[in-house]
Write an enzyme that holds these catalytic residues in place. Structure first.
Site, PDB file in Angstrom:
ATOM      1  N   ASP A  93       0.609  -1.530   0.051  1.00 47.23           N
ATOM      2  CA  ASP A  93       0.116   0.027   0.163  1.00 47.23           C
ATOM      3  C   ASP A  93       0.932   0.989  -0.075  1.00 47.23           C
ATOM      4  O   ASP A  93       1.000   1.852   1.049  1.00 47.23           O
ATOM      5  CB  ASP A  93      -0.741  -0.198   1.390  1.00 47.23           C
ATOM      6  CG  ASP A  93      -1.957   1.320   1.421  1.00 47.23           C
ATOM      7  OD1 ASP A  93      -2.251   1.788   0.535  1.00 47.23           O
ATOM      8  OD2 ASP A  93      -2.529   1.440   2.395  1.00 47.23           O
TER       9      ASP A  93
HETATM   10  C1  SPV Z   1      -6.928   2.118   3.785  1.00 48.63           C
HETATM   11  O1  SPV Z   1      -7.948   1.535   4.121  1.00 48.63           O
HETATM   12  O2  SPV Z   1      -6.153   1.992   2.788  1.00 48.63           O
HETATM   13  C2  SPV Z   1      -6.709   3.631   4.532  1.00 48.63           C
HETATM   14  C3  SPV Z   1      -7.012   3.538   5.910  1.00 48.63           C
HETATM   15  O3  SPV Z   1      -6.151   4.410   3.891  1.00 48.63           O
HETATM   16  S1  SPV Z   1      -5.435   3.026   6.767  1.00 48.63           S
HETATM   17  O4  SPV Z   1      -5.115   1.808   6.258  1.00 48.63           O
HETATM   18  O5  SPV Z   1      -5.945   3.036   8.072  1.00 48.63           O
HETATM   19  O6  SPV Z   1      -4.315   3.816   6.326  1.00 48.63           O
HETATM   20 MG    MG Z   2      -5.424   3.829   2.316  1.00 47.12          MG
END
Ligand code: SPV
Ligand code: MG
Length: 292
Positions: free
Chosen positions: A59
Protein backbone atom coordinates in the site's frame (compact mmCIF):
# COMPACT_ATOMS: atom_id res chain seq x y z
CA UNK A 1 -23.88 9.48 -10.65
CA UNK A 2 -27.23 9.00 -8.95
CA UNK A 3 -25.50 6.48 -6.66
CA UNK A 4 -24.35 9.15 -4.26
CA UNK A 5 -27.86 10.49 -3.91
CA UNK A 6 -28.78 10.84 -0.26
CA UNK A 7 -25.32 10.49 1.22
CA UNK A 8 -24.77 14.23 1.49
CA UNK A 9 -28.22 14.78 2.99
CA UNK A 10 -27.58 12.00 5.45
CA UNK A 11 -24.20 13.52 6.30
CA UNK A 12 -25.83 16.81 7.14
CA UNK A 13 -28.72 15.23 9.04
CA UNK A 14 -26.63 14.25 12.04
CA UNK A 15 -27.36 10.55 11.54
CA UNK A 16 -24.31 8.30 11.99
CA UNK A 17 -23.16 6.86 8.67
CA UNK A 18 -21.67 3.40 8.71
CA UNK A 19 -19.39 2.38 5.84
CA UNK A 20 -17.71 -0.99 5.29
CA UNK A 21 -14.79 -1.97 3.11
CA UNK A 22 -15.65 -3.47 -0.27
CA UNK A 23 -12.62 -4.48 -2.28
CA UNK A 24 -14.21 -6.30 -5.19
CA UNK A 25 -17.60 -7.19 -6.62
CA UNK A 26 -18.23 -10.03 -4.19
CA UNK A 27 -17.35 -8.11 -1.03
CA UNK A 28 -19.54 -5.27 -2.33
CA UNK A 29 -22.41 -7.73 -2.50
CA UNK A 30 -21.64 -8.92 1.03
CA UNK A 31 -21.75 -5.33 2.31
CA UNK A 32 -25.03 -4.65 0.55
CA UNK A 33 -26.80 -7.84 1.51
CA UNK A 34 -25.92 -7.79 5.21
CA UNK A 35 -28.90 -6.62 7.24
CA UNK A 36 -29.20 -7.38 10.95
CA UNK A 37 -32.26 -6.27 12.94
CA UNK A 38 -32.96 -3.57 10.37
CA UNK A 39 -29.37 -2.27 10.58
CA UNK A 40 -27.32 -2.10 7.43
CA UNK A 41 -24.31 -0.32 6.01
CA UNK A 42 -24.85 3.03 4.34
CA UNK A 43 -22.07 2.59 1.84
CA UNK A 44 -18.77 1.03 0.87
CA UNK A 45 -15.12 2.02 1.17
CA UNK A 46 -12.58 1.05 -1.43
CA UNK A 47 -9.43 0.92 0.66
CA UNK A 48 -5.98 1.42 -0.84
CA UNK A 49 -4.67 -1.08 1.71
CA UNK A 50 -7.13 -3.78 0.62
CA UNK A 51 -6.91 -2.96 -3.08
CA UNK A 52 -3.13 -3.27 -2.87
CA UNK A 53 -2.96 -6.36 -0.64
CA UNK A 54 -5.45 -8.21 -2.85
CA UNK A 55 -3.04 -7.69 -5.73
CA UNK A 56 -0.16 -8.95 -3.57
CA UNK A 57 1.37 -5.46 -3.56
CA UNK A 58 2.28 -2.88 -0.97
CA UNK A 59 0.00 0.00 0.00
CA UNK A 60 2.58 2.51 -1.20
CA UNK A 61 0.72 4.06 -4.13
CA UNK A 62 2.33 1.59 -6.55
CA UNK A 63 -1.19 0.48 -7.45
CA UNK A 64 -1.95 3.12 -10.02
CA UNK A 65 -5.04 5.27 -10.25
CA UNK A 66 -6.01 3.34 -13.41
CA UNK A 67 -5.85 0.09 -11.45
CA UNK A 68 -7.91 1.59 -8.61
CA UNK A 69 -10.44 2.71 -11.21
CA UNK A 70 -10.77 -0.87 -12.49
CA UNK A 71 -11.74 -1.94 -8.98
CA UNK A 72 -14.19 0.96 -8.69
CA UNK A 73 -15.87 -0.13 -11.93
CA UNK A 74 -15.98 -3.76 -10.82
CA UNK A 75 -17.78 -2.82 -7.60
CA UNK A 76 -20.05 -0.20 -9.13
CA UNK A 77 -21.18 -2.66 -11.82
CA UNK A 78 -22.79 -4.99 -9.28
CA UNK A 79 -23.83 -2.81 -6.35
CA UNK A 80 -26.18 0.10 -5.58
CA UNK A 81 -24.87 1.65 -2.38
CA UNK A 82 -22.53 4.64 -2.49
CA UNK A 83 -18.85 3.84 -2.86
CA UNK A 84 -16.25 6.14 -1.34
CA UNK A 85 -12.82 5.74 -2.88
CA UNK A 86 -9.48 5.94 -1.11
CA UNK A 87 -7.61 8.41 -3.31
CA UNK A 88 -4.30 8.18 -1.40
CA UNK A 89 -2.55 11.55 -1.84
CA UNK A 90 -4.73 12.43 -4.84
CA UNK A 91 -1.69 12.91 -7.10
CA UNK A 92 -0.71 16.38 -8.31
CA UNK A 93 -3.24 19.19 -8.38
CA UNK A 94 -4.06 18.61 -12.05
CA UNK A 95 -4.13 14.84 -11.63
CA UNK A 96 -6.57 15.24 -8.76
CA UNK A 97 -8.98 17.32 -10.86
CA UNK A 98 -8.89 14.66 -13.55
CA UNK A 99 -9.37 11.84 -11.04
CA UNK A 100 -12.42 13.54 -9.55
CA UNK A 101 -14.01 13.82 -13.00
CA UNK A 102 -13.23 10.21 -13.89
CA UNK A 103 -14.43 8.77 -10.59
CA UNK A 104 -17.64 10.79 -10.66
CA UNK A 105 -18.36 9.52 -14.18
CA UNK A 106 -17.56 5.97 -13.11
CA UNK A 107 -20.28 6.17 -10.44
CA UNK A 108 -18.23 6.62 -7.27
CA UNK A 109 -19.90 8.66 -4.52
CA UNK A 110 -16.80 10.44 -3.32
CA UNK A 111 -13.11 10.39 -2.62
CA UNK A 112 -10.93 10.85 0.44
CA UNK A 113 -7.44 12.20 -0.08
CA UNK A 114 -4.76 12.42 2.58
CA UNK A 115 -2.34 15.25 3.26
CA UNK A 116 0.85 13.25 2.84
CA UNK A 117 3.59 13.67 0.26
CA UNK A 118 6.68 11.80 -0.91
CA UNK A 119 7.01 8.04 -0.50
CA UNK A 120 3.65 6.79 0.67
CA UNK A 121 3.34 4.24 3.47
CA UNK A 122 0.23 2.79 5.00
CA UNK A 123 -0.67 4.81 8.09
CA UNK A 124 -1.05 1.87 10.44
CA UNK A 125 1.17 -1.01 9.40
CA UNK A 126 4.56 0.67 9.30
CA UNK A 127 5.79 1.91 12.69
CA UNK A 128 9.28 2.79 11.55
CA UNK A 129 8.15 4.60 8.35
CA UNK A 130 8.53 8.33 8.06
CA UNK A 131 5.29 9.98 7.01
CA UNK A 132 5.78 13.41 5.45
CA UNK A 133 2.92 15.89 5.43
CA UNK A 134 2.30 18.10 2.44
CA UNK A 135 2.20 21.86 3.00
CA UNK A 136 -1.35 22.62 4.12
CA UNK A 137 -1.81 25.50 1.67
CA UNK A 138 -0.84 23.22 -1.20
CA UNK A 139 -3.25 20.54 -0.02
CA UNK A 140 -6.01 23.15 0.23
CA UNK A 141 -5.31 24.12 -3.39
CA UNK A 142 -5.60 20.47 -4.40
CA UNK A 143 -8.95 20.22 -2.62
CA UNK A 144 -10.18 23.38 -4.32
CA UNK A 145 -9.14 22.03 -7.72
CA UNK A 146 -11.07 18.80 -7.12
CA UNK A 147 -14.10 20.70 -5.89
CA UNK A 148 -14.24 22.84 -9.02
CA UNK A 149 -13.73 19.78 -11.23
CA UNK A 150 -16.72 17.80 -9.98
CA UNK A 151 -19.92 17.90 -11.95
CA UNK A 152 -22.28 17.89 -8.98
CA UNK A 153 -21.73 18.59 -5.31
CA UNK A 154 -23.22 15.17 -4.59
CA UNK A 155 -19.74 13.80 -5.23
CA UNK A 156 -18.05 14.09 -1.84
CA UNK A 157 -14.53 15.39 -1.48
CA UNK A 158 -13.19 14.56 1.95
CA UNK A 159 -9.89 15.82 3.38
CA UNK A 160 -7.93 13.35 5.48
CA UNK A 161 -5.64 14.75 8.14
CA UNK A 162 -2.56 12.67 8.93
CA UNK A 163 -1.00 14.89 11.61
CA UNK A 164 -1.28 12.24 14.34
CA UNK A 165 0.11 9.55 12.03
CA UNK A 166 3.09 11.76 11.16
CA UNK A 167 3.61 12.71 14.82
CA UNK A 168 2.83 16.38 14.21
CA UNK A 169 0.35 16.77 17.03
CA UNK A 170 -3.01 18.35 17.63
CA UNK A 171 -2.14 21.98 16.87
CA UNK A 172 -1.07 20.98 13.38
CA UNK A 173 -4.18 18.82 12.96
CA UNK A 174 -6.47 21.69 13.95
CA UNK A 175 -4.74 24.20 11.67
CA UNK A 176 -5.07 21.77 8.80
CA UNK A 177 -8.72 21.09 9.60
CA UNK A 178 -9.50 24.83 9.46
CA UNK A 179 -7.69 25.21 6.17
CA UNK A 180 -9.39 22.24 4.53
CA UNK A 181 -12.84 23.28 5.73
CA UNK A 182 -12.23 26.78 4.30
CA UNK A 183 -11.16 25.18 1.02
CA UNK A 184 -14.62 23.62 0.83
CA UNK A 185 -14.04 19.99 1.83
CA UNK A 186 -17.39 18.25 2.40
CA UNK A 187 -16.00 16.55 5.49
CA UNK A 188 -12.72 15.97 7.21
CA UNK A 189 -11.27 12.66 8.29
CA UNK A 190 -8.94 12.58 11.25
CA UNK A 191 -6.80 9.47 11.47
CA UNK A 192 -5.05 7.85 14.42
CA UNK A 193 -3.25 4.56 14.94
CA UNK A 194 -3.56 4.59 18.71
CA UNK A 195 -5.44 1.89 20.58
CA UNK A 196 -6.90 4.61 22.77
CA UNK A 197 -9.31 7.18 21.36
CA UNK A 198 -7.85 10.03 23.48
CA UNK A 199 -6.13 12.01 20.72
CA UNK A 200 -9.21 11.72 18.50
CA UNK A 201 -11.41 12.89 21.37
CA UNK A 202 -9.14 15.82 22.08
CA UNK A 203 -9.20 16.79 18.41
CA UNK A 204 -12.98 16.49 18.18
CA UNK A 205 -13.52 18.59 21.31
CA UNK A 206 -11.43 21.41 19.92
CA UNK A 207 -12.71 21.07 16.35
CA UNK A 208 -16.36 21.08 17.41
CA UNK A 209 -15.91 24.37 19.29
CA UNK A 210 -15.28 26.04 15.92
CA UNK A 211 -16.96 23.79 13.37
CA UNK A 212 -20.22 22.55 14.88
CA UNK A 213 -21.68 21.13 11.70
CA UNK A 214 -18.75 20.02 9.56
CA UNK A 215 -18.98 16.24 9.19
CA UNK A 216 -16.09 14.23 10.64
CA UNK A 217 -15.06 10.80 9.42
CA UNK A 218 -13.28 8.32 11.68
CA UNK A 219 -11.62 5.02 10.84
CA UNK A 220 -11.71 3.00 14.05
CA UNK A 221 -9.23 0.31 13.02
CA UNK A 222 -6.84 0.63 15.96
CA UNK A 223 -9.25 2.06 18.53
CA UNK A 224 -11.79 -0.62 17.75
CA UNK A 225 -13.10 -1.21 21.27
CA UNK A 226 -15.24 1.95 21.29
CA UNK A 227 -18.87 1.53 20.31
CA UNK A 228 -20.54 3.43 17.50
CA UNK A 229 -22.63 5.29 20.11
CA UNK A 230 -19.49 6.40 21.96
CA UNK A 231 -17.76 7.59 18.78
CA UNK A 232 -20.89 9.47 17.75
CA UNK A 233 -21.03 11.03 21.21
CA UNK A 234 -17.42 12.20 20.78
CA UNK A 235 -18.47 13.97 17.55
CA UNK A 236 -18.08 11.48 14.70
CA UNK A 237 -20.52 11.51 11.77
CA UNK A 238 -19.10 8.74 9.61
CA UNK A 239 -17.38 5.52 10.64
CA UNK A 240 -15.40 3.59 8.07
CA UNK A 241 -14.69 -0.04 8.86
CA UNK A 242 -11.78 0.02 6.45
CA UNK A 243 -10.43 -3.52 6.15
CA UNK A 244 -12.30 -5.98 8.36
CA UNK A 245 -13.67 -8.14 5.52
CA UNK A 246 -10.30 -8.69 3.89
CA UNK A 247 -8.63 -9.43 7.21
CA UNK A 248 -11.33 -11.99 8.07
CA UNK A 249 -11.08 -13.61 4.64
CA UNK A 250 -7.29 -13.72 4.87
CA UNK A 251 -7.39 -15.58 8.17
CA UNK A 252 -9.96 -18.04 6.86
CA UNK A 253 -7.95 -18.61 3.67
CA UNK A 254 -4.70 -19.18 5.56
CA UNK A 255 -6.37 -21.65 7.88
CA UNK A 256 -8.03 -23.55 5.04
CA UNK A 257 -4.73 -23.81 3.15
CA UNK A 258 -2.98 -25.14 6.27
CA UNK A 259 -5.78 -27.58 7.06
CA UNK A 260 -5.68 -29.08 3.55
CA UNK A 261 -1.93 -29.67 3.86
CA UNK A 262 -2.16 -31.06 7.38
CA UNK A 263 -5.06 -33.44 6.63
CA UNK A 264 -4.35 -34.28 3.02
CA UNK A 265 -8.00 -33.45 2.23
CA UNK A 266 -10.40 -30.51 2.52
CA UNK A 267 -13.06 -32.11 4.69
CA UNK A 268 -11.73 -30.75 8.03
CA UNK A 269 -11.91 -27.13 6.95
CA UNK A 270 -15.42 -27.37 5.53
CA UNK A 271 -17.10 -25.96 8.65
CA UNK A 272 -15.24 -22.68 8.17
CA UNK A 273 -16.17 -22.28 4.52
CA UNK A 274 -19.26 -21.20 2.66
CA UNK A 275 -20.56 -23.67 0.11
CA UNK A 276 -20.16 -22.77 -3.56
CA UNK A 277 -23.95 -22.63 -3.63
CA UNK A 278 -24.10 -19.95 -0.91
CA UNK A 279 -21.73 -17.72 -2.84
CA UNK A 280 -23.52 -18.41 -6.09
CA UNK A 281 -26.87 -17.59 -4.44
CA UNK A 282 -25.63 -14.14 -3.47
CA UNK A 283 -24.61 -13.40 -7.04
CA UNK A 284 -27.86 -14.87 -8.38
CA UNK A 285 -29.91 -12.68 -6.02
CA UNK A 286 -28.09 -9.62 -7.29
CA UNK A 287 -28.63 -10.63 -10.88
CA UNK A 288 -32.33 -11.22 -10.34
CA UNK A 289 -32.64 -7.76 -8.74
CA UNK A 290 -31.03 -6.27 -11.83
CA UNK A 291 -33.46 -8.16 -14.09
CA UNK A 292 -36.53 -6.69 -12.33
C1 SPV B 1 -7.02 2.31 3.80
O1 SPV B 1 -7.98 1.60 4.15
O2 SPV B 1 -6.32 2.08 2.82
C2 SPV B 1 -6.72 3.52 4.57
C3 SPV B 1 -6.96 3.54 6.00
O3 SPV B 1 -6.16 4.43 4.00
S1 SPV B 1 -5.47 2.98 6.73
O4 SPV B 1 -5.16 1.66 6.20
O5 SPV B 1 -5.72 2.96 8.15
O6 SPV B 1 -4.41 3.92 6.39
MG1 MG C 1 -5.36 3.96 2.16
Amino acid sequence: MTRSWGLKEKLNSGELIRILEASNGLSGLVVESTIVDGREFDGMWLSSFCDSMLRGRLDDESVTFEERLETVKEIVAVTKKPLIVDGDSGGSISQFSERVKVLEKAGAAGIIIEDKTGAKHNSITCDECKHTLIDREEFALKLRAGISARETCDFLIIARIESFIAGSGIEDALLRADKYVSAGADAIMIHSKKKSVEEIKEFLNAFRKVHKDVPVVLVPTSYNSYSEEELKEFGANVLIYANQLLRSAFLAMTEAARSILINGKADESILNMASMQEINNLVVSRESMTDD
